[in-house]
Design an enzyme around this catalytic site. Structure first.
Site, PDB file in Angstrom:
ATOM      1  N   ASN A 210       0.711  -0.932  -0.169  1.00 48.36           N
ATOM      2  CA  ASN A 210      -0.240  -0.002   0.250  1.00 48.36           C
ATOM      3  C   ASN A 210       0.505   1.244   0.514  1.00 48.36           C
ATOM      4  O   ASN A 210       1.817   1.197  -0.564  1.00 48.36           O
ATOM      5  CB  ASN A 210      -1.013   0.128   1.394  1.00 48.36           C
ATOM      6  CG  ASN A 210      -0.595  -0.032   2.384  1.00 48.36           C
ATOM      7  OD1 ASN A 210      -0.085   0.650   2.627  1.00 48.36           O
ATOM      8  ND2 ASN A 210      -0.677  -1.088   3.462  1.00 48.36           N
ATOM      9  N   ASP A 279      -3.557  -6.400   4.730  1.00 47.24           N
ATOM     10  CA  ASP A 279      -5.118  -7.198   5.650  1.00 47.24           C
ATOM     11  C   ASP A 279      -4.795  -8.163   4.944  1.00 47.24           C
ATOM     12  O   ASP A 279      -5.491  -9.346   5.288  1.00 47.24           O
ATOM     13  CB  ASP A 279      -6.722  -6.049   5.840  1.00 47.24           C
ATOM     14  CG  ASP A 279      -6.733  -5.081   6.226  1.00 47.24           C
ATOM     15  OD1 ASP A 279      -5.957  -4.968   7.509  1.00 47.24           O
ATOM     16  OD2 ASP A 279      -7.242  -4.092   6.512  1.00 47.24           O
ATOM     17  N   LYS A 289       8.659 -16.997 -10.711  1.00 41.59           N
ATOM     18  CA  LYS A 289       8.432 -16.123 -11.362  1.00 41.59           C
ATOM     19  C   LYS A 289       6.193 -16.649 -11.982  1.00 41.59           C
ATOM     20  O   LYS A 289       6.522 -17.499 -12.789  1.00 41.59           O
ATOM     21  CB  LYS A 289       9.164 -15.659 -12.917  1.00 41.59           C
ATOM     22  CG  LYS A 289       7.968 -13.976 -13.333  1.00 41.59           C
ATOM     23  CD  LYS A 289       9.223 -13.456 -13.832  1.00 41.59           C
ATOM     24  CE  LYS A 289       7.984 -11.932 -14.318  1.00 41.59           C
ATOM     25  NZ  LYS A 289       8.697 -12.022 -16.001  1.00 41.59           N
ATOM     26  N   PHE A 324      -3.812   3.593  14.374  1.00 40.38           N
ATOM     27  CA  PHE A 324      -4.175   4.547  14.096  1.00 40.38           C
ATOM     28  C   PHE A 324      -5.514   3.498  12.738  1.00 40.38           C
ATOM     29  O   PHE A 324      -5.893   2.888  12.753  1.00 40.38           O
ATOM     30  CB  PHE A 324      -3.061   4.192  12.516  1.00 40.38           C
ATOM     31  CG  PHE A 324      -1.957   5.569  12.986  1.00 40.38           C
ATOM     32  CD1 PHE A 324      -1.320   5.958  14.567  1.00 40.38           C
ATOM     33  CD2 PHE A 324      -1.941   6.532  12.988  1.00 40.38           C
ATOM     34  CE1 PHE A 324      -0.672   6.686  14.797  1.00 40.38           C
ATOM     35  CE2 PHE A 324      -1.519   7.788  13.079  1.00 40.38           C
ATOM     36  CZ  PHE A 324      -0.822   7.751  13.855  1.00 40.38           C
ATOM     37  N   LYS A 338     -13.232   0.753  15.897  1.00 39.27           N
ATOM     38  CA  LYS A 338     -11.932   0.905  15.895  1.00 39.27           C
ATOM     39  C   LYS A 338     -11.353   0.664  17.324  1.00 39.27           C
ATOM     40  O   LYS A 338     -10.853  -0.165  17.920  1.00 39.27           O
ATOM     41  CB  LYS A 338     -10.908   1.060  14.990  1.00 39.27           C
ATOM     42  CG  LYS A 338     -11.446   0.569  13.648  1.00 39.27           C
ATOM     43  CD  LYS A 338     -10.177   0.819  12.327  1.00 39.27           C
ATOM     44  CE  LYS A 338     -10.985   0.795  11.314  1.00 39.27           C
ATOM     45  NZ  LYS A 338      -9.973   1.700   9.747  1.00 39.27           N
ATOM     46  N   LYS A 342     -11.292  -3.085  18.852  1.00 42.12           N
ATOM     47  CA  LYS A 342      -9.868  -3.469  19.182  1.00 42.12           C
ATOM     48  C   LYS A 342      -9.449  -2.881  20.936  1.00 42.12           C
ATOM     49  O   LYS A 342      -8.320  -3.504  20.416  1.00 42.12           O
ATOM     50  CB  LYS A 342      -8.603  -2.639  17.695  1.00 42.12           C
ATOM     51  CG  LYS A 342      -9.146  -3.366  16.267  1.00 42.12           C
ATOM     52  CD  LYS A 342      -8.162  -2.510  15.481  1.00 42.12           C
ATOM     53  CE  LYS A 342      -8.398  -3.085  14.086  1.00 42.12           C
ATOM     54  NZ  LYS A 342      -7.635  -3.039  12.974  1.00 42.12           N
TER      55      LYS A 342
END
Ligand code: CTP
Length: 403
Positions: A210, A279, A289, A324, A338, A342
């Site tokens: 990301n 995730d 490959k 975060f 969250k 969490k």
């Protein structure tokens, strides 16, 4: 005021070949809008001329104890009165010995003897001179006076020797200077921070990842260190230098990050999970490959462990747990969800859609969500944002029991 901007630094340059690097440090200070005055020893002038330093600082360079030009009389007293800190770089064995014994036989050592402001010493010398018990004893003596040292680096020295004695990197000296202007309010605390993205490999060439740059996590690490914490940073693949004075553990995948975090979490007073953990990961890793011969490619992904949720389920005693939340919409709602799901103390929500917030920019605008009232901070540099997060962590640690 961010960084060293506006800070008045007296730069003392002494007679080492590394004196040329002091010119570069001076440039960095001036670029950061610090106000720098330079004092040189006679030996330093053999390596670099005062003209170099006066051209770079835009100010006269102080060299002589007995100069009688107007404004330079009593320089040995006034120079330190007009500064916030003294930085001696490079500091030779000779200067260190002088200072350790309170000698006032040149302008710089007289200024330092008369000073009532922090002194930072950056040694640079041959490795045998550095390891000699005389030099080591002098360094310990100066440390006992409260002088700060920036450890020299290791490598090939100008004298041909390989070993310790190279002038430290500017980054390390800058961090030391910045720490002088910060409260020591995280001293005694062990802080564990994660930063950056993770990479989940598909084959030897490709991975899923990301856009996280790691800048926010690295800013948290640097600011915590400046405020006195012992910091460990578990970082995914980022293009950032390891911050000085911090244990940096490099990882690639979410699984590796989980292992390194879990190994260390039990002893941390604060854990801040600013990493953008992937995730999902490919369910199989192709050892060779993947070829494009096929028409299309369906990727089968499986869920990665949620490291923060695992920490939240365990909850180590008295540990503050900070997560975060990178959001593109319903920031407050997602932050609240969250926080509870969490089981953490604080969620820092950042908007990933803005041009000046979120991924790979120098600034951020976050909302701090805990079980009290949410606070939205203004647009700040990532380091200023990090400092506000530490202020909040301290506030949470000091809340009355049961609150
Ligand atoms: N996190 C984690 N492990 C994961 C995913 C996320 O530890 N596998 C942590 C992040 O480091 C962050 C927090 O959980 O502190 C929230 O991450 P974020 O990506 O915003 O949310 P997700 O948990 O992935 O939830 P969602 O996909 O619903 O936004």
């Amino acid at each position: 005021m961010p960084g060293l901007s506006g800070k008045r630094i007296l730069l003392g340059v002494t007679g080492s070949i590394a004196a040329y690097k002091a010119a570069d440090w001076l440039r960095s200070l001036v670029r950061e809008e610090a106000v720098v005055t330079v004092a040189m020893t006679e030996a330093a002038e053999r390596f670099v001329t005062p003209l170099t330093f006066s051209a770079l600082s835009g100010q006269a360079v102080y060299r002589d104890m007995f100069a009688d030009e107007p404004g330079r009389v009593m320089a040995h007293i006034n120079l330190s009165r007009e500064a916030d800190a003294i930085l001696v770089a490079p500091a030779t064995a000779q200067t260190i010995a002088r200072l350790a014994h309170g000698m006032a036989d040149n302008l710089l050592s007289s200024v330092i003897l008369a000073a009532r402001i922090p002194v930072v010493i950056c040694p640079a010398m041959n490795s045998f001179m550095l390891s000699h018990p005389a030099t080591q004893g002098n360094i310990r003596r100066l440390e006992s006076f409260g002088y700060h040292f920036v450890q020299p680096g290791s490598g090939k020295l100008a004298c041909g020797e390989i070993g310790d004695g190279r002038l430290a990197d500017w980054d390390a000296a800058r961090e030391k200077l910045l720490s002088l202007f910060q409260p020591d309010d995280l001293k005694g605390q062990t802080v564990l921070i994660t930063a950056g993205p993770t990479r989940e490999a598909l084959d030897p060439v490709r991975f899923l990842s990301n856009r996280s740059s790691g800048k926010m996590g690295f800013a948290l690490a640097r600011t915590a260190r400046r405020r006195g914490a012992e910091v460990t940073l578990v970082a995914g693949p980022v293009q950032l230098p390891d911050p000085p004075g911090i244990e940096v553990v490099h990882v690639a995948t979410a699984e590796e990050m989980r292992r390194e975090v879990m190994d260390r979490a039990a002893t941390a007073d604060v854990v801040v999970k600013s990493a953008a953990v992937a995730d999902f990961r490919p369910s199989v890793y192709a050892n060779h490959k993947i070829k494009k011969s096929q028409q299309g490619l369906q990727l089968d992904l499986i869920k990665n462990p949620d490291i923060l949720a695992e920490l939240g389920a365990k909850r180590f005693k008295r540990q503050i747990l900070v997560g975060f939340a990178a959001e593109s919409r319903d920031h407050a709602g997602e932050g609240q969800r969250k926080l509870r799901e969490k089981n953490v103390d604080l969620v820092v929500v950042n908007d990933i859609m803005g041009a000046t917030t979120g991924f790979d920019v120098e600034t951020n605008q976050v909302t701090l969500i805990d079980y009290g009232e949410a606070v939205t901070l203004p647009l700040l540099s990532k380091e200023e944002t990090a400092d506000r997060i530490w202020d909040k962590v301290l506030q949470l640690q000091n809340r009355p029991a049961g609150a």
